[in-house]
Scaffold this active site. Structure first.
Site, PDB file in Angstrom:
ATOM      1  N   VAL A  44      13.043 -12.639  21.295  1.00 50.86           N
ATOM      2  CA  VAL A  44      11.589 -12.568  21.079  1.00 50.86           C
ATOM      3  C   VAL A  44      11.170 -13.468  19.921  1.00 50.86           C
ATOM      4  O   VAL A  44      10.273 -14.303  20.058  1.00 50.86           O
ATOM      5  CB  VAL A  44      11.155 -11.097  20.811  1.00 50.86           C
ATOM      6  CG1 VAL A  44       9.670 -11.048  20.427  1.00 50.86           C
ATOM      7  CG2 VAL A  44      11.423 -10.237  22.039  1.00 50.86           C
ATOM      8  N   THR A  65       9.438  -4.083  19.674  1.00 51.91           N
ATOM      9  CA  THR A  65       9.029  -2.840  20.350  1.00 51.91           C
ATOM     10  C   THR A  65       9.434  -1.674  19.465  1.00 51.91           C
ATOM     11  O   THR A  65      10.620  -1.447  19.244  1.00 51.91           O
ATOM     12  CB  THR A  65       9.723  -2.744  21.717  1.00 51.91           C
ATOM     13  OG1 THR A  65       9.385  -3.919  22.450  1.00 51.91           O
ATOM     14  CG2 THR A  65       9.264  -1.513  22.481  1.00 51.91           C
ATOM     15  N   PHE A  81       7.721  -6.088  41.311  1.00 46.47           N
ATOM     16  CA  PHE A  81       8.552  -4.977  40.840  1.00 46.47           C
ATOM     17  C   PHE A  81       8.746  -3.898  41.891  1.00 46.47           C
ATOM     18  O   PHE A  81       8.757  -2.706  41.584  1.00 46.47           O
ATOM     19  CB  PHE A  81       7.984  -4.395  39.532  1.00 46.47           C
ATOM     20  CG  PHE A  81       8.403  -5.212  38.337  1.00 46.47           C
ATOM     21  CD1 PHE A  81       7.878  -6.471  38.160  1.00 46.47           C
ATOM     22  CD2 PHE A  81       9.373  -4.773  37.450  1.00 46.47           C
ATOM     23  CE1 PHE A  81       8.286  -7.271  37.108  1.00 46.47           C
ATOM     24  CE2 PHE A  81       9.782  -5.565  36.387  1.00 46.47           C
ATOM     25  CZ  PHE A  81       9.237  -6.815  36.216  1.00 46.47           C
ATOM     26  N   CYS A 117      15.590  -4.080  27.320  1.00 44.89           N
ATOM     27  CA  CYS A 117      14.283  -3.432  27.136  1.00 44.89           C
ATOM     28  C   CYS A 117      14.100  -2.167  27.943  1.00 44.89           C
ATOM     29  O   CYS A 117      13.985  -1.076  27.383  1.00 44.89           O
ATOM     30  CB  CYS A 117      13.186  -4.439  27.463  1.00 44.89           C
ATOM     31  SG  CYS A 117      13.222  -5.842  26.349  1.00 44.89           S
ATOM     32  N   LYS A 166      19.930 -10.031  35.015  1.00 42.24           N
ATOM     33  CA  LYS A 166      18.964 -10.621  35.964  1.00 42.24           C
ATOM     34  C   LYS A 166      19.201 -12.110  35.971  1.00 42.24           C
ATOM     35  O   LYS A 166      19.895 -12.638  35.080  1.00 42.24           O
ATOM     36  CB  LYS A 166      17.525 -10.301  35.549  1.00 42.24           C
ATOM     37  CG  LYS A 166      17.178 -10.840  34.172  1.00 42.24           C
ATOM     38  CD  LYS A 166      15.775 -10.509  33.767  1.00 42.24           C
ATOM     39  CE  LYS A 166      14.832 -11.634  34.057  1.00 42.24           C
ATOM     40  NZ  LYS A 166      13.527 -11.468  33.416  1.00 42.24           N
TER      41      LYS A 166
HETATM   42  C1  UDX Z   1      10.972  -6.577  30.713  1.00 46.39           C
HETATM   43  C2  UDX Z   1       9.472  -6.595  30.986  1.00 46.39           C
HETATM   44  O1  UDX Z   1       9.221  -7.207  32.256  1.00 46.39           O
HETATM   45  C3  UDX Z   1       8.763  -7.405  29.895  1.00 46.39           C
HETATM   46  O2  UDX Z   1       7.367  -7.359  30.115  1.00 46.39           O
HETATM   47  C4  UDX Z   1       9.106  -6.774  28.535  1.00 46.39           C
HETATM   48  O3  UDX Z   1       8.493  -7.494  27.495  1.00 46.39           O
HETATM   49  C5  UDX Z   1      10.602  -6.774  28.328  1.00 46.39           C
HETATM   50  O4  UDX Z   1      11.249  -6.064  29.394  1.00 46.39           O
HETATM   51  P1  UDX Z   1      13.031  -8.175  31.055  1.00 46.39           P
HETATM   52  O5  UDX Z   1      13.800  -6.941  30.695  1.00 46.39           O
HETATM   53  O6  UDX Z   1      13.359  -9.460  30.417  1.00 46.39           O
HETATM   54  O7  UDX Z   1      11.438  -7.899  30.800  1.00 46.39           O
HETATM   55  O8  UDX Z   1      13.245  -8.416  32.624  1.00 46.39           O
HETATM   56  P2  UDX Z   1      12.492  -8.003  33.946  1.00 46.39           P
HETATM   57  O9  UDX Z   1      12.262  -9.230  34.725  1.00 46.39           O
HETATM   58  O10 UDX Z   1      11.370  -7.097  33.688  1.00 46.39           O
HETATM   59  O11 UDX Z   1      13.645  -7.148  34.724  1.00 46.39           O
HETATM   60  C6  UDX Z   1      14.127  -5.991  34.109  1.00 46.39           C
HETATM   61  C7  UDX Z   1      15.192  -5.398  35.024  1.00 46.39           C
HETATM   62  O12 UDX Z   1      14.572  -4.865  36.208  1.00 46.39           O
HETATM   63  C8  UDX Z   1      16.238  -6.398  35.502  1.00 46.39           C
HETATM   64  O13 UDX Z   1      17.521  -5.783  35.477  1.00 46.39           O
HETATM   65  C9  UDX Z   1      15.832  -6.670  36.948  1.00 46.39           C
HETATM   66  O14 UDX Z   1      16.956  -6.989  37.763  1.00 46.39           O
HETATM   67  C10 UDX Z   1      15.244  -5.340  37.362  1.00 46.39           C
HETATM   68  N1  UDX Z   1      14.272  -5.428  38.439  1.00 46.39           N
HETATM   69  C11 UDX Z   1      13.109  -6.086  38.219  1.00 46.39           C
HETATM   70  C12 UDX Z   1      14.528  -4.792  39.645  1.00 46.39           C
HETATM   71  O15 UDX Z   1      15.586  -4.209  39.827  1.00 46.39           O
HETATM   72  N2  UDX Z   1      13.598  -4.839  40.633  1.00 46.39           N
HETATM   73  C13 UDX Z   1      12.412  -5.489  40.458  1.00 46.39           C
HETATM   74  O16 UDX Z   1      11.612  -5.507  41.387  1.00 46.39           O
HETATM   75  C14 UDX Z   1      12.159  -6.134  39.225  1.00 46.39           C
END
Ligand code: UDX
Length: 439
Positions: free
Chosen positions: A12, A122, A250, A261, A321
């Site tokens: 961040v 956060t 999502f 996060c 991810k």
């Molecule tokens: C998240 C929030 O999106 C962001 O706004 C916040 O500031 C920080 O946390 P991040 O953790 O970097 O961001 O990744 P994100 O793309 O949100 O994915 C989080 C997790 O959810 C990943 O493990 C991803 O694989 C999973 N995911 C996401 C799913 O399993 N399904 C989805 O549809 C979307």
């Protein structure tokens, strides 16, 4: 042009500092980790984030971005000090604020002019007041400062884009003029700016992340029901998403959420609720579903292979991810642990996270590419949906494997196509798994 100090050069802080520099401000990024600062001064990034290296290089060359380990140097000209240090999960899921305390105390020690302190990390609801108390304890009421909460909504892998194109900027403070000054910093982004009080701003961050995590656990539960009822969750999510109240984002079923996060923020919010006499029923279910979901792929591996002991399994993807090297709370880690415990010989490959994998994983053979990984495997498990896995030469892969089977933990393949190539296949929620197929 404003003078900004950013405390913490992690995912961040470094993105925040580099982006504010790119908007024309003068930024001094501080970290107590001298090795990180030394690497940054050499132009080396301590994290993988697409586009960050050139953004940092451009702004260092333009004389807008500096790095230091000295608070005196960082705050010397600063009008704003962004606290962007880690708030890792502590005992019982409570956020560990030791680094926030260290930053606040260090700021207080050198504070000698009016300063707007901005909580970017956060932090639990109420932390803004706590930071102000720490500074007042050290400096008495003589110190001229204000605290503003400005939570980040950056996704790893798209952090620069998310900073430069926010859906909204959220600011919270008990000092409206301080919030207004921070709002001015964000004007070039031409985004909606929500100004509220400290606690509400802190809660907006937690509630947003918890809601996104809830969507993911929701669609994963629907996926599990789809398997029992013969529906395809990808089509279900698509059909749902056209409802403007739902949307398409999502709703990708898979092995569950990881990262630095969602896991910690949902736990921290549940902890705040619990310690304030409110039982977080839904959040508890969100976490339970997520913990179980990553083990679904192990169950499916058993369905396809029978006894797991002695088999060789290749893991495609280790980062939590795509487009990041981050393996914090990555589903791959717990999946690999279960497979090793079952006596499986585990191989793994990730396009970017291999350096972290070497540090974190033991007992796993790390391979340089997916084809080397596939040699002699009885099963491949897709854990991270990297684009390069979507276009693998599956005919070549099949020839390399001892037994042609795939568990697709992120539903990147089309089941009939993969089955027509002779693979036994399991997805997540892709209709009846195992019945009426040639698995
Ligand atoms: C998240 C929030 O999106 C962001 O706004 C916040 O500031 C920080 O946390 P991040 O953790 O970097 O961001 O990744 P994100 O793309 O949100 O994915 C989080 C997790 O959810 C990943 O493990 C991803 O694989 C999973 N995911 C996401 C799913 O399993 N399904 C989805 O549809 C979307």
């Amino acid at each position: 042009m404003r003078n900004i100090a950013v405390i913490g050069v992690g995912y961040v802080g470094l993105v925040t500092g580099a982006c504010f520099a790119d908007l024309g401000n003068r930024i001094v990024c501080l970290d107590i980790n001298a090795e990180k600062i030394a690497r940054l001064k050499e132009g080396e990034m301590p994290i993988y984030e697409p586009g960050l290296e050139e953004l940092v290089e451009r702004n260092v060359k333009a004389g807008r971005l500096f790095f230091t380990t000295s608070y005196a140097e960082a705050l010397q000209e600063a009008e704003f000090a962004f606290i962007a240090v880690g708030t890792p999960e502590g005992v019982d899921g409570e956020a560990d604020l030791q680094y926030v305390r260290m930053a606040a105390e260090s700021i207080a020690e050198v504070l000698d002019h009016p300063l707007v302190i901005v909580n970017k990390s956060t932090v639990p609801v109420g932390t803004g007041d706590w930071v102000a108390d720490i500074i007042r304890e050290k400096r008495g009421d003589s110190a001229e400062f204000a605290v503003v909460s400005c939570p980040e909504f950056l996704r790893e892998g798209s952090a620069i884009r998310d900073f430069m194109n926010p859906d909204r900027v959220v600011l919270g403070s008990l000092a409206p003029e301080a919030a207004e000054q921070v709002a001015q910093l964000h004007l070039p982004l031409r985004s909606t700016i929500v100004i509220t009080d400290l606690r509400t701003a802190e809660m907006i961050k937690y509630a947003s992340n918890a809601f996104l995590a809830t969507r993911i656990s929701f669609i994963n539960e629907i996926a599990n029901i789809c398997e029992a009822l013969g529906a395809d969750v990808k089509e279900v999510a698509s059909g749902m998403g056209y409802d403007k109240r739902i949307g398409h984002a999502f709703l990708d079923a898979g092995v569950g959420y990881g990262g630095s996060c969602f896991p910690k923020d949902v736990k921290a919010l549940a902890h705040m609720a619990d310690t304030h006499g409110r039982h977080p029923q839904l959040l508890a279910a969100v976490m339970e579903i997520n913990n179980d979901q990553r083990l679904q792929v192990v169950r499916k591996a058993r369905e396809l292979l029978g006894e797991l002991g002695g088999k060789q399994v290749g893991i495609l993807g280790l980062a939590f991810k795509p487009n990041t090297d981050d393996m914090r709370e990555a589903p791959a880690t717990s999946i690999i642990e279960r497979l090793l415990a079952a006596g499986v010989k585990v191989r793994a490959y990730d396009p970017v996270a291999m350096e972290n994998a070497r540090r974190i994983l033991t007992g796993v053979e790390l391979c340089p590419d997916p084809y080397t990984l596939a040699e002699g495997c009885d099963l491949l498990i897709v854990v991270t949906e990297w684009n390069e896995f979507k276009h693998l030469d599956l005919v070549r892969i099949k020839k390399l494997m001892r037994h042609a089977a795939i568990v697709d933990g992120r539903n990147i393949y089309d089941p009939p196509t993969v089955r027509s190539l002779g693979f036994a296949y399991r997805g997540i929620g892709r209709g009846y798994n195992g019945e009426g197929n040639n698995d």
